[in-house]
Design a protein around this motif. Structure first.
Motif, short mmCIF file in Angstrom:
data_model
loop_
_atom_site.label_atom_id
_atom_site.label_comp_id
_atom_site.label_asym_id
_atom_site.label_seq_id
_atom_site.Cartn_x
_atom_site.Cartn_y
_atom_site.Cartn_z
N LEU A 27 2.75 4.37 11.77
CA LEU A 27 3.58 3.19 11.60
C LEU A 27 3.46 2.35 12.87
O LEU A 27 3.76 2.83 13.97
N VAL A 101 5.44 -3.40 5.98
CA VAL A 101 6.84 -2.99 5.88
C VAL A 101 7.65 -4.24 6.25
O VAL A 101 7.47 -4.80 7.33
N LEU A 112 2.33 0.26 7.72
CA LEU A 112 2.12 1.69 7.50
C LEU A 112 0.65 1.88 7.16
O LEU A 112 0.13 1.20 6.28
N ALA A 134 6.65 2.85 1.93
CA ALA A 134 6.91 1.72 2.83
C ALA A 134 8.24 1.04 2.48
O ALA A 134 9.00 0.66 3.37
N GLN A 138 11.65 0.89 5.00
CA GLN A 138 12.14 -0.40 5.49
C GLN A 138 13.54 -0.35 6.09
O GLN A 138 13.72 -0.78 7.24
#
Length: 143
Positions: A27, A101, A112, A134, A138
């Motif tokens: 991420l 995201v 991601l 994803a 969030q």
């Protein structure tokens, strides 16, 4: 802004990598104009966490710019396929999915990335699973 992300995200990233049988999952969050890999699973070394990059014309930059999933795999090769990003080069990933995201207001604030060190084709189910992940991620990242 995103320096202190909530706990639990690392475990989620580890779980996604295992559930998708991927070699790498990460991420990256935008901090100003730079992207930084906050959470990774399956990284071959720790230098990835120190890596900062500007979103470019690569896979990650395409996902951020368009707000849509971008992929680079055996099935998506062609003139409109985004190139490999610096992270993919550093981790020797040859196939990957990059999913934006979103923050509030529909602007992507993170990406991601799920990748493989071997050539592969991502199934529609795997792409959908990564996109759902994803969405679930969030509120934990921006909440």
């Amino acid at each position: 802004m995103h320096d202190e992300l909530p706990s639990g995200i690392q475990e989620m990233i580890d779980g996604l990598r295992l559930n998708t049988s991927s070699d790498f999952c990460g991420l990256a969050c935008l901090n100003g104009t730079m992207l930084r890999w906050k959470y990774t699973s399956g990284a071959s070394n720790e230098r990835v966490k120190r890596m900062e990059m500007r979103p470019g014309q690569d896979l990650v930059g395409t996902a951020l710019r368009t707000g849509r999933t971008a992929r680079s795999d055996a099935q998506s090769t062609g003139e409109h396929t985004p190139g490999r990003c610096p992270l993919m080069l550093a981790e020797r990933l040859v196939s990957a999915i990059a999913v934006p995201v979103f923050q509030e207001g529909s602007l992507p604030g993170a990406v991601l990335l799920v990748g493989s060190r071997l050539p592969c084709t991502f199934s529609p189910d795997m792409i959908r699973q990564t996109e759902q992940f994803a969405i679930h991620l969030q509120p934990k990242v921006f909440g």
